[in-house]
Scaffold this active site. Structure first.
Site, PDB file in Angstrom:
ATOM      1  N   SER A   1      -9.813  -1.059   4.383  1.00 27.98           N
ATOM      2  CA  SER A   1      -9.248  -1.153   5.571  1.00 27.98           C
ATOM      3  C   SER A   1      -8.888   0.299   6.003  1.00 27.98           C
ATOM      4  O   SER A   1      -8.462   1.168   5.286  1.00 27.98           O
ATOM      5  CB  SER A   1      -7.866  -1.936   5.270  1.00 27.98           C
ATOM      6  OG  SER A   1      -8.105  -3.161   4.970  1.00 27.98           O
TER       7      SER A   1
ATOM      8  N   GLU B   1      -4.211   3.664   6.489  1.00 25.54           N
ATOM      9  CA  GLU B   1      -4.248   3.307   4.927  1.00 25.54           C
ATOM     10  C   GLU B   1      -4.952   4.243   4.307  1.00 25.54           C
ATOM     11  O   GLU B   1      -4.772   4.905   3.302  1.00 25.54           O
ATOM     12  CB  GLU B   1      -4.764   1.828   4.724  1.00 25.54           C
ATOM     13  CG  GLU B   1      -4.866   1.507   3.279  1.00 25.54           C
ATOM     14  CD  GLU B   1      -5.101   0.000   3.021  1.00 25.54           C
ATOM     15  OE1 GLU B   1      -4.512  -0.856   3.939  1.00 25.54           O
ATOM     16  OE2 GLU B   1      -5.506  -0.143   2.014  1.00 25.54           O
TER      17      GLU B   1
ATOM     18  N   ARG C   1       0.700  -1.240  -0.179  1.00 29.30           N
ATOM     19  CA  ARG C   1       0.015   0.036  -0.022  1.00 29.30           C
ATOM     20  C   ARG C   1       0.913   1.465  -0.105  1.00 29.30           C
ATOM     21  O   ARG C   1       0.604   2.322   0.587  1.00 29.30           O
ATOM     22  CB  ARG C   1      -1.232   0.100   1.094  1.00 29.30           C
ATOM     23  CG  ARG C   1      -1.799  -1.205   1.498  1.00 29.30           C
ATOM     24  CD  ARG C   1      -2.733  -1.523   0.063  1.00 29.30           C
ATOM     25  NE  ARG C   1      -3.459  -2.548   0.351  1.00 29.30           N
ATOM     26  CZ  ARG C   1      -2.881  -3.662  -0.251  1.00 29.30           C
ATOM     27  NH1 ARG C   1      -2.072  -3.825  -1.072  1.00 29.30           N
ATOM     28  NH2 ARG C   1      -3.478  -4.894  -0.075  1.00 29.30           N
TER      29      ARG C   1
HETATM   30  C1  FAD Z   1     -15.290  -1.179   0.464  1.00 29.05           C
HETATM   31  C2  FAD Z   1     -13.719  -1.196  -0.106  1.00 29.05           C
HETATM   32  C3  FAD Z   1     -12.828  -2.313  -0.005  1.00 29.05           C
HETATM   33  C4  FAD Z   1     -11.518  -1.936  -0.089  1.00 29.05           C
HETATM   34  N1  FAD Z   1     -10.503  -2.965  -0.318  1.00 29.05           N
HETATM   35  C5  FAD Z   1      -9.263  -2.800  -0.671  1.00 29.05           C
HETATM   36  C6  FAD Z   1      -8.543  -3.847  -0.737  1.00 29.05           C
HETATM   37  O1  FAD Z   1      -8.723  -4.945  -0.457  1.00 29.05           O
HETATM   38  N2  FAD Z   1      -7.284  -3.524  -1.027  1.00 29.05           N
HETATM   39  C7  FAD Z   1      -6.721  -2.301  -1.358  1.00 29.05           C
HETATM   40  O2  FAD Z   1      -5.558  -2.188  -1.673  1.00 29.05           O
HETATM   41  N3  FAD Z   1      -7.475  -1.161  -1.112  1.00 29.05           N
HETATM   42  C8  FAD Z   1      -8.965  -1.402  -0.975  1.00 29.05           C
HETATM   43  N4  FAD Z   1      -9.782  -0.365  -0.590  1.00 29.05           N
HETATM   44  C9  FAD Z   1      -9.156   1.081  -0.805  1.00 29.05           C
HETATM   45  C10 FAD Z   1      -9.453   1.584  -2.407  1.00 29.05           C
HETATM   46  O3  FAD Z   1     -10.128   0.480  -3.228  1.00 29.05           O
HETATM   47  C11 FAD Z   1      -8.080   1.642  -2.848  1.00 29.05           C
HETATM   48  O4  FAD Z   1      -7.172   2.571  -2.076  1.00 29.05           O
HETATM   49  C12 FAD Z   1      -8.197   2.255  -4.282  1.00 29.05           C
HETATM   50  O5  FAD Z   1      -6.865   2.265  -4.925  1.00 29.05           O
HETATM   51  C13 FAD Z   1      -8.628   3.917  -4.240  1.00 29.05           C
HETATM   52  O6  FAD Z   1      -8.574   4.363  -5.666  1.00 29.05           O
HETATM   53  P1  FAD Z   1      -9.211   5.808  -5.958  1.00 29.05           P
HETATM   54  O7  FAD Z   1      -9.479   6.056  -7.404  1.00 29.05           O
HETATM   55  O8  FAD Z   1     -10.703   5.755  -5.421  1.00 29.05           O
HETATM   56  O9  FAD Z   1      -8.608   6.606  -5.230  1.00 29.05           O
HETATM   57  P2  FAD Z   1      -8.789   8.111  -4.334  1.00 29.05           P
HETATM   58  O10 FAD Z   1      -9.521   7.272  -2.929  1.00 29.05           O
HETATM   59  O11 FAD Z   1      -9.544   8.883  -4.704  1.00 29.05           O
HETATM   60  O12 FAD Z   1      -7.196   8.332  -3.944  1.00 29.05           O
HETATM   61  C14 FAD Z   1      -6.496   7.621  -3.127  1.00 29.05           C
HETATM   62  C15 FAD Z   1      -4.949   8.231  -3.190  1.00 29.05           C
HETATM   63  O13 FAD Z   1      -4.583   8.000  -4.781  1.00 29.05           O
HETATM   64  C16 FAD Z   1      -3.969   9.051  -5.007  1.00 29.05           C
HETATM   65  N5  FAD Z   1      -4.401   9.419  -6.620  1.00 29.05           N
HETATM   66  C17 FAD Z   1      -5.673   9.180  -7.126  1.00 29.05           C
HETATM   67  N6  FAD Z   1      -5.604   9.307  -8.361  1.00 29.05           N
HETATM   68  C18 FAD Z   1      -4.016   9.598  -8.749  1.00 29.05           C
HETATM   69  C19 FAD Z   1      -3.383   9.704  -9.961  1.00 29.05           C
HETATM   70  N7  FAD Z   1      -4.271   9.746 -11.343  1.00 29.05           N
HETATM   71  N8  FAD Z   1      -2.027  10.003  -9.930  1.00 29.05           N
HETATM   72  C20 FAD Z   1      -1.836  10.098  -8.748  1.00 29.05           C
HETATM   73  N9  FAD Z   1      -2.190   9.786  -7.520  1.00 29.05           N
HETATM   74  C21 FAD Z   1      -3.306   9.347  -7.523  1.00 29.05           C
HETATM   75  C22 FAD Z   1      -4.817  10.320  -4.436  1.00 29.05           C
HETATM   76  O14 FAD Z   1      -3.922  11.556  -4.359  1.00 29.05           O
HETATM   77  C23 FAD Z   1      -4.974   9.722  -2.995  1.00 29.05           C
HETATM   78  O15 FAD Z   1      -3.723   9.752  -2.209  1.00 29.05           O
HETATM   79  C24 FAD Z   1     -11.176  -0.630  -0.502  1.00 29.05           C
HETATM   80  C25 FAD Z   1     -12.072   0.414  -0.284  1.00 29.05           C
HETATM   81  C26 FAD Z   1     -13.393   0.113  -0.302  1.00 29.05           C
HETATM   82  C27 FAD Z   1     -14.266   1.265  -0.199  1.00 29.05           C
END
Ligand code: FAD
Length: 262
Positions: free
Chosen positions: A184, A254, A142
């Site tokens: 998480s 996280e 992560r």
């Molecule tokens: C129900 C649920 C279950 C989940 N289970 C998991 C799991 O099992 N494993 C896991 O790893 N995660 C899990 N997550 C967390 C989530 O799915 C991940 O962290 C995912 O990568 C978030 O993507 P996002 O587009 O929503 O990013 P955001 O939440 O919008 O942003 C997250 C981070 O990424 C950065 N970011 C976003 N886009 C870019 C870009 N284009 N360039 C550079 N930086 C960027 C942002 O600045 C921020 O720091 C879960 C979330 C939920 C709601």
């Protein structure tokens, strides 16, 4: 820059936040440095006073096969990638069918399920300053040291979509709550589990207002309906304090907290 209004109480997976004008990144510019980039907000706890926000425009929502690589725009949702790979019989992206987010957020977080991480088959990323190969990027559980907007990611192309893996990933989710959360809340400390520690300090099922460390899985901070940023922060700090007092382990978030006034 153009802006679009986003209501974070419906947009974010936590269902917390107010309506905010978010800048749209269409072309790289110096101005972009003044904004915090968000994806689909599946890993963010949004306060009422976040830094100025930006998101990628629709231009970065695409998938293509080129020169033996799978190239994915950073604004492409994970579900779309999983469907594309199923349709075109492409291997290694099955886990994205059960992992919410856009590709930029997934790569930035090195998101994954158990040993299946997005970096496993990454070749290089494209940012505003050019391309960066996987081995030039520090990454781990992560974690990455990427410090600018990802516009596109290119992956090794292999064929053989495995439908059985999709079932395995679905099963992995069966002990997790479906109530709104951001996945998480804390990273697992080395050799232990954040959920186990939260339970050990008596916080599994602890509810403040509508926020709760889930009774289904203690490391999921869930919003039962009208949960607030303040209640979420209270619970996060309480867990960190109690776990540190019990075993001197610093629980690291996280989820990303976006609020200027804390
Ligand atoms: C129900 C649920 C279950 C989940 N289970 C998991 C799991 O099992 N494993 C896991 O790893 N995660 C899990 N997550 C967390 C989530 O799915 C991940 O962290 C995912 O990568 C978030 O993507 P996002 O587009 O929503 O990013 P955001 O939440 O919008 O942003 C997250 C981070 O990424 C950065 N970011 C976003 N886009 C870019 C870009 N284009 N360039 C550079 N930086 C960027 C942002 O600045 C921020 O720091 C879960 C979330 C939920 C709601």
């Amino acid at each position: 820059m153009n802006f679009k209004k986003i209501n974070f109480s419906s947009f974010s997976s936590f269902k917390i936040g107010k309506s905010i004008d978010v800048a749209l990144l269409d072309e790289c510019s110096l101005e972009a440095k003044n904004y915090y980039l968000i994806g689909s907000c599946n890993n963010i706890l949004m306060g009422d006073n976040p830094p100025p926000l930006m998101t990628l425009s629709k231009k970065y929502d695409y998938i293509k096969v080129e020169n033996g690589l799978l190239k994915i725009g950073a604004a492409t949702p994970s579900g779309k990638v999983a469907s594309y790979c199923k349709k075109h019989n492409i291997a290694n992206f099955e886990f994205l069918s059960h992992l919410p987010g856009k590709l930029g957020g997934l790569v930035y977080m090195n998101a994954g399920l158990k040993e299946y991480e997005i970096f496993n088959h990454l070749s290089y990323i494209t940012t505003c300053s050019g391309t960066k190969a996987k081995d030039e990027i520090e990454h781990g559980y992560r974690f990455t040291n990427i410090s600018e907007p990802i516009l596109e990611s290119a992956f090794e192309l292999a064929y053989g979509f495995d439908i059985q893996k999709v079932e395995i990933f679905k099963k992995m989710r069966s002990n997790q709550p479906s109530t709104p959360s951001a996945g998480s809340c804390f990273k697992n400390p080395e050799g232990d589990y954040a959920g186990r520690l939260i339970e050990a300090v008596g916080l599994k099922g602890k509810r403040v207002g509508d926020m709760e460390f889930s009774t289904v899985h203690a490391n999921f901070l869930v919003n039962h309906n009208n949960g607030t940023f303040e209640d979420a922060i209270y619970l996060i700090k309480e867990a960190q304090k109690r776990v540190y007092e019990m075993c001197e382990i610093k629980l690291e978030c996280e989820i990303i907290v976006l609020e200027k006034n804390i």
